[in-house]
Each structure stands twice: as structure tokens, then as C-alpha cells.
Write a protein that holds these residues in place. Structure first.
Motif, mmCIF file in Angstrom:
data_model
loop_
_atom_site.group_PDB
_atom_site.id
_atom_site.type_symbol
_atom_site.label_atom_id
_atom_site.label_comp_id
_atom_site.label_asym_id
_atom_site.label_seq_id
_atom_site.Cartn_x
_atom_site.Cartn_y
_atom_site.Cartn_z
ATOM 1 N N GLU A 294 8.320 9.898 1.437
ATOM 2 C CA GLU A 294 7.393 8.943 0.841
ATOM 3 C C GLU A 294 8.137 7.972 -0.080
ATOM 4 O O GLU A 294 9.120 8.331 -0.736
ATOM 5 C CB GLU A 294 6.301 9.680 0.044
ATOM 6 C CG GLU A 294 5.495 10.677 0.850
ATOM 7 C CD GLU A 294 4.680 10.004 1.938
ATOM 8 O OE1 GLU A 294 4.289 8.843 1.742
ATOM 9 O OE2 GLU A 294 4.459 10.627 2.991
ATOM 10 N N TRP A 295 7.596 6.727 -0.127
ATOM 11 C CA TRP A 295 8.192 5.674 -0.953
ATOM 12 C C TRP A 295 7.230 5.305 -2.078
ATOM 13 O O TRP A 295 6.030 5.197 -1.860
ATOM 14 C CB TRP A 295 8.503 4.433 -0.110
ATOM 15 C CG TRP A 295 9.515 4.685 0.963
ATOM 16 C CD1 TRP A 295 9.282 5.243 2.186
ATOM 17 C CD2 TRP A 295 10.905 4.412 0.909
ATOM 18 N NE1 TRP A 295 10.438 5.337 2.922
ATOM 19 C CE2 TRP A 295 11.465 4.827 2.151
ATOM 20 C CE3 TRP A 295 11.755 3.858 -0.047
ATOM 21 C CZ2 TRP A 295 12.805 4.697 2.447
ATOM 22 C CZ3 TRP A 295 13.087 3.723 0.253
ATOM 23 C CH2 TRP A 295 13.608 4.143 1.470
ATOM 24 N N TYR A 296 7.799 5.105 -3.272
ATOM 25 C CA TYR A 296 7.001 4.737 -4.431
ATOM 26 C C TYR A 296 7.696 3.582 -5.167
ATOM 27 O O TYR A 296 8.890 3.321 -4.943
ATOM 28 C CB TYR A 296 6.823 5.925 -5.384
ATOM 29 C CG TYR A 296 6.104 7.105 -4.759
ATOM 30 C CD1 TYR A 296 4.723 7.209 -4.839
ATOM 31 C CD2 TYR A 296 6.814 8.100 -4.087
ATOM 32 C CE1 TYR A 296 4.052 8.280 -4.260
ATOM 33 C CE2 TYR A 296 6.160 9.171 -3.503
ATOM 34 C CZ TYR A 296 4.779 9.252 -3.598
ATOM 35 O OH TYR A 296 4.125 10.302 -3.016
ATOM 36 N N GLU B 88 0.635 -9.898 -1.515
ATOM 37 C CA GLU B 88 1.059 -8.870 -0.564
ATOM 38 C C GLU B 88 0.766 -7.456 -1.068
ATOM 39 O O GLU B 88 0.920 -6.492 -0.322
ATOM 40 C CB GLU B 88 2.561 -9.015 -0.284
ATOM 41 C CG GLU B 88 2.924 -10.334 0.387
ATOM 42 C CD GLU B 88 4.420 -10.529 0.535
ATOM 43 O OE1 GLU B 88 4.825 -11.209 1.491
ATOM 44 O OE2 GLU B 88 5.176 -10.004 -0.296
ATOM 45 N N LEU B 89 0.375 -7.309 -2.337
ATOM 46 C CA LEU B 89 0.057 -6.005 -2.906
ATOM 47 C C LEU B 89 -1.421 -5.717 -2.687
ATOM 48 O O LEU B 89 -2.289 -6.438 -3.190
ATOM 49 C CB LEU B 89 0.392 -5.972 -4.402
ATOM 50 C CG LEU B 89 1.872 -6.176 -4.765
ATOM 51 C CD1 LEU B 89 2.033 -6.332 -6.266
ATOM 52 C CD2 LEU B 89 2.710 -5.024 -4.259
ATOM 53 N N SER C 273 -1.439 -0.086 -6.425
ATOM 54 C CA SER C 273 -1.499 -0.906 -5.220
ATOM 55 C C SER C 273 -0.533 -0.336 -4.192
ATOM 56 O O SER C 273 0.274 0.554 -4.493
ATOM 57 C CB SER C 273 -1.149 -2.369 -5.527
ATOM 58 O OG SER C 273 0.140 -2.462 -6.103
ATOM 59 N N ILE C 274 -0.642 -0.845 -2.968
ATOM 60 C CA ILE C 274 0.236 -0.426 -1.879
ATOM 61 C C ILE C 274 0.849 -1.672 -1.244
ATOM 62 O O ILE C 274 0.165 -2.671 -1.012
ATOM 63 C CB ILE C 274 -0.552 0.392 -0.835
ATOM 64 C CG1 ILE C 274 -1.064 1.699 -1.453
ATOM 65 C CG2 ILE C 274 0.323 0.694 0.384
ATOM 66 C CD1 ILE C 274 -1.898 2.527 -0.526
ATOM 67 N N TYR C 275 2.150 -1.593 -0.986
ATOM 68 C CA TYR C 275 2.876 -2.736 -0.402
ATOM 69 C C TYR C 275 3.522 -2.282 0.898
ATOM 70 O O TYR C 275 4.147 -1.218 0.970
ATOM 71 C CB TYR C 275 3.950 -3.231 -1.372
ATOM 72 C CG TYR C 275 4.899 -4.243 -0.781
ATOM 73 C CD1 TYR C 275 4.452 -5.506 -0.404
ATOM 74 C CD2 TYR C 275 6.250 -3.928 -0.578
ATOM 75 C CE1 TYR C 275 5.317 -6.434 0.150
ATOM 76 C CE2 TYR C 275 7.122 -4.846 -0.033
ATOM 77 C CZ TYR C 275 6.647 -6.108 0.332
ATOM 78 O OH TYR C 275 7.502 -7.029 0.871
ATOM 79 N N LYS C 276 3.383 -3.076 1.944
ATOM 80 C CA LYS C 276 3.947 -2.758 3.248
ATOM 81 C C LYS C 276 5.254 -3.509 3.416
ATOM 82 O O LYS C 276 5.295 -4.738 3.384
ATOM 83 C CB LYS C 276 2.971 -3.136 4.365
ATOM 84 C CG LYS C 276 3.445 -2.698 5.765
ATOM 85 C CD LYS C 276 2.375 -3.037 6.801
ATOM 86 C CE LYS C 276 2.783 -2.535 8.178
ATOM 87 N NZ LYS C 276 4.022 -3.136 8.661
ATOM 88 N N ILE D 77 4.856 1.405 0.517
ATOM 89 C CA ILE D 77 5.348 1.694 -0.830
ATOM 90 C C ILE D 77 4.151 1.767 -1.769
ATOM 91 O O ILE D 77 3.405 0.788 -1.922
ATOM 92 C CB ILE D 77 6.339 0.613 -1.294
ATOM 93 C CG1 ILE D 77 7.539 0.568 -0.340
ATOM 94 C CG2 ILE D 77 6.811 0.885 -2.723
ATOM 95 C CD1 ILE D 77 8.517 -0.550 -0.642
ATOM 96 N N GLN D 78 3.954 2.946 -2.383
ATOM 97 C CA GLN D 78 2.857 3.144 -3.316
ATOM 98 C C GLN D 78 3.325 2.765 -4.719
ATOM 99 O O GLN D 78 4.278 3.347 -5.239
ATOM 100 C CB GLN D 78 2.388 4.605 -3.289
ATOM 101 C CG GLN D 78 1.963 5.073 -1.896
ATOM 102 C CD GLN D 78 1.603 6.535 -1.881
ATOM 103 O OE1 GLN D 78 0.729 6.964 -2.634
ATOM 104 N NE2 GLN D 78 2.275 7.305 -1.026
#
Length: 836
Positions: A705-707, A793-794, A810-813, A819-820
Motif C-alpha cells: 500500500e502507498w500513503y 487530481e486529489l 484524499s486519494i491520488y491516482k 496513494i492515500q
């Protein structure tokens, strides 16, 4: 005075001369603006009198002659014999310019004085009006009245004592003697002194006996104008009183002292004590000595870091040994002291920017006359402190900016009236601290910069094509004034119009790792902002590994850090490029820059490269590096002349392990990239509104997982430091660590999220996150990269819909990754309360 003594006392003389000239410039401007103010006139007269005495003591007769004539004119002014006029003020300022020029020669070791004959003639002409009036007045008086008036002479004793820590005591004593010789006839002095007398011989009181027709109060005031005297006592002596014996000569009769001071003696004593207290707070220290001490503190910091490293290894090997625990206490205390020493020594390099700003009122006065404009100058933040080495470095750029504001920016008085503005234009100079930088603003209320006019000039001069100009944003058009040869002036004047200036300003500021920005509104004015580091001695940098070398890159020049597939790197006209969000940027490889002849085969075998986007002003370049280490404050050490010029290296620093790291010269790399990067879609991005709002994310990875954290909330990223465990703490609380003088709690982000515990590795990092007035450390497995994303984008909707994502804002692709992004407040609240 001998050449040896001139060399010995020249430093003190030049310091005093510089201080008095700054004050003289300021008071003369006040005199021109407010007229013959008694307090201002008295201050100016005292400055001239002091400089005359100092110049005479050093043997500079021509300088003394100029000051003597100035002193005479100031005396006529304060007695209302002549009036202030523009012509008179011009003569004053020409005299000050001569003194400044002479000071510059003295500083270069040239002690031969320049000719002052023409200047003396001008000064004498300035006082002729007073001479004529005095002559008419004297003619009206009967000569017998003057001749028959008796002049009473008083036998007077003067006792002085020079401050114990004063330098150049012989000169101070000579100044007193010269003053007394002007006031009367000096009969004797004890002890006697000559040019060869040492300062130690004048540690005690010095007694002068003289005859004078001046009152004791007048003599006391004249002697008090000489600095660094801790005691001045003036007393009348009875004519039938014998000369005091050696034992009694320093103690005049108390009754006579009281009789000789008709003014309030308490006030005089109080003022003497106050002046002494103020002087004793300042000690002049040679700059070379100061730099030597700063270098020693830097060495101490390095050895302290090595000591901490040795202590940690001993703790791991001999945990139960009580001497190791004692060593920990000693290293902790020593580290605190060394850190305080570093902070204290760095503060000694800082001086108020007033020393720079105080030069500009005179410049504005001269520009007003040259340009035939009415200009007012307002200065704010003059108490703001800046590294002394930067003071001189930014002087010339600021002069260019102010000249442009006076010539290009402000309209003529008639033009301002026609535009509905006051006849007098205003220029504001402001300085303020902003984080670890100083921001200097120069703002005028003039005509502003017309983008269309800049665009047309740039096309006419061939800087850009007509088609390219149509795709530039207004900000990009305004930045064209930094192009060499660009000028919007219709004709060349004494002030500007030759197409040089702003390009030099930007080049100079960038060499200091600074930035320059322009905001302008047509018809309202222009604001030019300079952002500079507080000091050139210590900077925050990113350490990277390049083969066996450690390179330090200033953080102020790093725009973004990301990874890039080697296969996606392309070549355009022989230059490697990479594509980053609609922009094509030149790509340089650090290994190739530092070792041009070395093969890049091994470097190009990597599938993903670590790339830094570095920049200055609007320029951007991508730089390929082998490995990212950490960010760190470093002490800059310049390269020795023996080493010579090393391409792309601006200096060195010593790391905690004792090894040397090279500091990258970002300005040289920008010049290496011969052309600015190509921009695509500039016009479209400019009209996207909120789509132009950028955010920077620090990304981390836990398992698959990415943060991410918002970079604006992260103060610092550190390798895992020594952490002291807390008895009875929750499992997610790792303990307490010390950063400089501050103790911070450190939380394990993995444990707080309920993930499996992993041991720390060489890639582990601690993020320092601020919450109000407090800071906390958050331990993570590793920091992967720093991303720059657009606000749109967020995606915040998904996070708001899921209660389980309460810590996620927020979440970013990014490509195939999600990416959380943490919400700082929610995360810190959870870290403080959660129990695992």
C-alpha cells in the motif's frame, strides 16, 4: 604618526568613520527635509567635530581641513547666520562623497589623500554670506568698545579617564589635548604622552592644567563629545592656589567642582553613566577571528556527531557497563552545549539590514534631482537581521531595482497629477523573515509594467517569435525583462535604458541561492520580491549518493523528486529529455557531469531512475542520481585556491562520519542547460483556474500500500536517530528523541495502523510533523519520492464517504498506484489516543 601606528589604529579609525558617515548622511537628509532643527544641527556639528579630531590624530590633514570647514558652516547654521538651501545641501553631500571615496582608498591601504582644493573653495563660498553679515555687524560697533573690553582668563583643571577596554588610548588623549588647545592655553599635563606611549601607561587618570576664557560647562560639553571616556571632571582653580602635587593632582577641591558646574550636576552624571553603559555593551571583533571561531565550532559539531556514533556502538556491545551509561549522559550534555554554541556563533554573523537600507535615502535624494521627480522613500523592517556577507552582496542588485523604480516606474509629477495621483511618488522597501529565508520587497506606486509592450519589444529584438509570444502567459511575458538587452526605455538616460540591469540582478540573486519575482498592475505600480537564505554559512540540503561520492544539493533549488523509467528517456537534438506533466525538460546525469569521460552503461541498466527536478526562477532541469540519502543542515566550506575551479561544485562540507561531501553548484548546471525547457500547453494551463493549484506529497510505502503526507506539514525528514524508550508507553509510542534543543515524541505509524511490526532498516526515516506549536516524529519504513500534483487530481469524495478512512483526507491516482493522503489532524489525534 608613524606608518606602524597608522596601520595599528587604522581599523578603529575606519570603523568610527563608517559609523559617523552613516549617521551624517541620515542627519543631512533630515536637515534638508525639516530645515534647521536645533537637535539635528547639534548632532551634525558633533559628528563633524569628532571626525575632525580623529582625522587630525591620524595625520590626515586634508580630511581634517574638509571637516573643519564643514564644522564652521554647521556652526553658522545652528546660530542662524545662514539658512539651509539646495545649493548648500549639494555642497554638503559632495563633501560626504569625498570622505566616502577617501575611506575606500584607506580600506585598500592607500593612505595618500586626494586633492581637496576645489572642495575647500566651494565650502568657503558657502559660508561667505555669514562672513559678509558678520563684517557689516562689526563695522557698526565702535572699535574702542571692542578693544577696551577685558577678556578674563580662568585657571582650569581637567581630569579625564579613558575606558579600560578602549583601544587607541594615545589617540583619545591626543584628541582631548587638541580640544583643550583650541579652548585655551595648556600649561601642563600629567602624565605626559607621545606617539610612542603605550595604552598601559594611560590606564590611570590624566590631568590637564590650562588657562581659558571659556566656562567649565562649555569645556565639559566639548570633551564629552569624545567617545570612550569613562570620566571627565572640569574644575576652576583659584589663582593663588598652588599647582596640585602628584598625590593631589587628580582630586580637585570638591567645593570648586560644585562651583564650576552651574547646570544640574545630577543630570550630567546620569548622562555620563548612561553613555558609558551603552558603549560597554559593544565590543569590536576582527572578522577573521570570528570566522576562525565559527570554523572551530563546525569542527566541534562534526566530532560531537562522531562521538554519538561511537557511544551508540558501545551501548550495543556493553549494555550493562555503568561507564557506558555515564558516557551517554556526558554525550547528551555535550551535544546540547555544542548545539547552543553553534546557534550563538551563527547569530554573531547576523547584523540588522538597516546598515544596508540606510544607504538608500541618499540615493533616492540624488535620483529625485537627476530625474526631476518628487520621490518619497518608506523603509520597513530595518531591524531584520541578515548574514553580514549577504549585506554587501545584495547592495548592487537593490540599487539597480531602485534606479528602475525611479526612472521607469514612477511618472513625472505632471503625469501623476493627470492620472489622479499625488505629485510625489512613493517607493517602499520592506524586509521580513519568512521561515529560513529573508524576503526583501521593493514596491512603487507608478505606472506598472505593460505586458503588451514587453511582448512587442521581445519580438522586435528577436528574443521570441510572434507565434511563441501568443502562447505565453502574462507572468511569462513579464519575466522577459530579465533577458539580456531587454529595455522598454525610449531613450538612454543617466539612470537606465541601455538594456542592462535586470538580467544582472537575477544572475546575482541566483548565485546567492535566491529567487526574484515580479508582480505588476498597469497604472498601479510594481512589486519586486527577493527571497534569500538567511545565511550563506549553513544551508539545508539533500544528500545523494553518486557512486562512491556523497553530493549535497541545496533544498531551496529542489522542485520535485520522482522516479522515471529509463526506457521513457528520449533524445532530442542530442539532448536527453524527459516528459513531466505536459512539459519537456532537459535531463542531465550527475555521474556524467562530475566524470565526463566515464561510461554510463551501468547507470543505464537500471529500470527506474531517481530523478531530481531542480530549478532557479522559471528554469527547470532534471538530474539523474544514484541514491537518495537524507536531508541535512550543512556548514559550507569554500574550496581552497590550491584546488582551483571545479566544474559544477560550489564548495564542500564535512559530514558526521568525518567524510567530505561536495556541494553542487545549481547555477552552473542551469547554465549547462543552454536553452530553457520547452513548455506545452502554457496558455491552456493558465486558464484552468483551480487546476493550476499545485500540492506536493511525501510518499511512503507499507507492504503493498502507498500513503502520502502533504509536504507543507512535514518540517524535516531524518534518518532514524537515537530514541529513548518510555516506561509503560503504548506499543505505538517508540519513545523520545532530541532534535537540537527540542524533545519530540516518536510514533510508529505501522503499529498505530494495526500492521505487523517491522525492524528499522537503513531506509527507515522519521518525518517531523508540526501540530500547532508542537512537533512530533512519525517513523516510517522509507520515503519513496516527493510528488507534485494538481489540486483537482486529489479525490476527497471517496474518503469522506467511508468512515473507516477517517485518517485519510484524499486519494491520488499515480499510474497504477492509489496513494492515500493522510489528514494531519485526524492522524495526530489517533496517534495520541490509540492503544494497540
Amino acid at each position: 604618526m608613524s606608518d606602524f601606528q597608522i596601520e595599528m589604529y587604522m581599523g578603529v579609525f575606519l570603523d568610527e568613520l563608517s559609523e559617523q558617515l552613516l549617521l551624517l548622511d541620515k542627519r543631512l537628509l533630515e536637515l534638508e527635509e525639516s530645515g534647521s532643527n536645533p537637535e539635528t544641527m547639534q548632532t551634525i556639528f558633533r559628528i563633524a567635530h569628532t571626525l575632525k579630531g580623529s582625522s587630525a590624530a591620524m595625520g590626515f590633514d586634508k580630511l581634517k581641513a574638509v571637516m573643519h570647514n564643514l564644522e564652521n558652516i554647521f556652526d553658522h547654521l545652528r546660530n542662524d547666520r545662514i539658512q539651509v538651501s539646495t545649493e548648500l545641501m549639494n555642497v554638503f553631500f559632495q563633501s560626504v562623497d569625498y570622505i566616502k571615496h577617501q575611506r575606500e582608498l584607506f580600506m585598500k591601504g592607500v593612505y595618500e589623500e586626494q586633492s581637496v582644493d576645489q572642495l575647500i573653495v566651494m565650502l568657503e563660498r558657502a559660508s561667505r554670506a555669514e562672513t559678509a553679515l558678520a563684517g557689516e555687524f562689526m563695522d557698526e560697533l565702535p572699535s574702542k568698545d571692542i578693544l577696551s573690553t577685558p577678556v578674563e582668563q580662568y585657571l582650569t583643571s581637567v581630569r579625564i579617564r579613558i575606558e579600560s577596554d578602549a583601544v587607541m588610548k594615545v589617540v583619545r588623549a591626543a584628541l582631548v589635548l587638541r580640544e583643550l588647545q583650541e579652548l585655551g592655553t595648556v600649561l601642563s599635563m600629567q602624565p605626559t604622552f607621545t606617539d610612542t606611549t603605550t595604552d598601559e601607561e594611560l590606564d590611570g587618570p590624566i590631568l590637564f592644567i590650562l588657562t581659558s576664557n571659556e566656562e567649565c560647562r562649555t569645556i565639559q560639553e566639548r570633551i564629552n563629545q569624545i567617545s570612550q571616556l569613562s570620566e571627565v571632571v572640569v574644575a576652576l582653580m583659584n589663582n593663588d592656589q598652588p599647582a596640585p602635587s602628584e598625590k593631589e593632582q587628580y582630586q580637585p577641591p570638591q567645593a570648586v567642582v560644585a562651583q564650576s558646574t552651574p547646570v544640574n550636576p545630577g543630570k550630567t552624571a546620569a548622562s555620563t553613566v548612561k553613555e558609558t553603559a551603552q558603549v560597554s555593551h559593544t565590543v569590536r571583533v576582527d572578522v577573521q577571528r570570528l570566522e576562525h571561531l565559527i570554523n572551530l565550532v563546525g569542527e566541534l559539531l562534526i566530532d560531537n556527531t562522531r562521538l554519538v556514533d561511537v557511544k551508540k556502538r558501545l551501548q550495543d556491545k556493553y549494555k550493562q557497563d555503568p561507564d557506558v551509561n555515564l558516557l551517554e549522559d556526558i554525550t547528551h550534555h555535550l551535544g546540547k552545549i555544542v548545539s547552543n554554541m553553534r546557534d550563538g556563533m551563527m547569530k554573531t554573523r547576523m547584523i540588522p539590514i538597516e546598515q544596508l537600507f540606510s544607504r538608500f535615502p541618499r540615493l533616492i535624494r540624488d535620483l529625485s534631482q537627476t530625474a526631476n521627480k518628487e520621490i518619497g522613500l518608506t523603509i520597513e523592517g530595518k531591524e531584520t537581521e541578515l548574514d553580514r556577507t549577504l549585506i554587501e552582496e545584495i547592495s548592487d542588485p537593490l540599487i539597480h531595482i531602485i534606479r528602475n523604480a525611479a526612472d521607469h516606474g514612477l511618472e513625472s509629477p505632471e503625469g501623476r497629477e493627470a492620472a489622479g495621483k499625488p505629485r510625489k511618488g512613493q517607493i517602499l522597501m520592506k524586509a521580513a523573515h519568512e521561515e529560513n529565508s529573508i524576503v526583501i520587497t521593493v514596491k512603487d506606486d507608478g505606472r506598472g509594467i505593460d505586458p503588451e509592450r514587453i511582448r512587442k519589444k521581445a519580438v522586435d529584438k528577436g528574443f521570441i517569435s510572434e507565434e511563441e509570444s501568443l502562447h505565453l502567459t502574462e507572468k511569462e511575458v513579464i519575466s522577459l525583462i530579465f533577458h539580456s538587452g531587454m529595455s522598454t526605455a525610449e531613450q538612454v538616460t543617466e539612470l537606465s535604458g541601455r538594456g542592462v540591469g535586470m538580467d544582472i540582478v537575477r544572475s546575482h540573486i541566483e548565485k546567492l541561492n535566491g529567487l526574484i519575482d515580479i508582480d505588476t498592475v498597469v497604472g498601479s505600480g510594481t512589486t519586486i520580491t527577493l527571497k534569500l537564505p538567511l545565511t550563506l554559512a549553513i544551508i539545508r540540503s539533500l544528500l545523494v549518493r553518486q557512486e562512491q561520492r556523497t553530493i549535497a544539493i541545496p533544498l531551496s533549488n529542489i522542485i520535485e523528486i520522482f522516479r522515471y523509467d529509463e526506457q521513457e528517456i528520449q533524445t532530442l537534438h542530442g539532448q536527453e529529455i524527459c516528459h513531466v506533466r505536459g512539459e519537456i525538460l532537459p535531463l542531465l546525469r550527475l555521474n556524467h557531469l562530475l566524470s565526463p569521460g566515464q561510461s554510463m552503461t551501468q547507470e543505464m541498466t537500471k529500470t527506474r531512475q531517481s530523478i531530481l527536478m531542480i530549478g532557479m526562477a522559471e528554469k527547470r532541469v532534471c538530474l539523474v542520481v544514484d541514491q537518495l540519502i537524507a536531508n541535512q543542515e550543512i556548514v559550507i566550506k569554500s574550496l581552497d585556491e590550491i584546488v582551483g575551479h571545479v566544474p559544477f561544485i560550489s564548495g564542500t562540507t564535512i559530514l558526521g562520519d568525518g567524510l567530505v561531501a561536495l556541494i553542487l553548484d545549481v547555477n552552473a548546471i542551469m547554465q549547462k542547460s543552454t536553452s530553457a525547457h520547452l513548455r506545452f500547453g502554457s496558455r491552456e494551463r493558465a486558464i484552468k483556474g483551480k487546476h493550476t493549484m499545485k500540492k506536493e506529497l511525501v510518499t511512503i510505502r507499507f507492504d503493498a500500500e502507498w500513503y502520502g503526507f502533504h509536504l507543507e506539514h512535514v518540517q524535516e525528514i531524518l534518518a532514524i536517530p537515537p530514541i529513548t524508550k518510555i516506561a509503560g508507553a503504548e506499543p505505538h509510542v517508540l519513545g523520545i528523541m532530541q532534535i537540537r534543543d527540542e524533545l519530540l515524541f516518536v510514533y510508529d505509524l505501522r503499529a498505530s495502523m494495526g500492521l505487523s511490526i517491522q525492524p528499522a532498516s537503513s531506509y527507515s526515516r522519521v518525518l517531523i510533523v508540526q501540530d500547532g506549536d508542537q512537533s512530533f516524529g512519525i517513523a516510517v519504513d522509507s520515503v519513496t519520492e516527493i510528488l507534485t500534483v494538481y489540486e483537482h487530481e486529489l479525490d476527497e469524495d471517496i474518503a469522506q464517504q467511508k468512515a473507516s478512512l477517517s485518517m485519510i483526507r484524499s486519494i491520488y491516482k499515480k499510474d497504477e498506484r492509489l496513494i492515500q493522503v493522510f489528514d494531519r489532524e485526524s492522524l495526530l489525534s489517533r496517534l495520541k489516543t490509540v492503544s494497540v
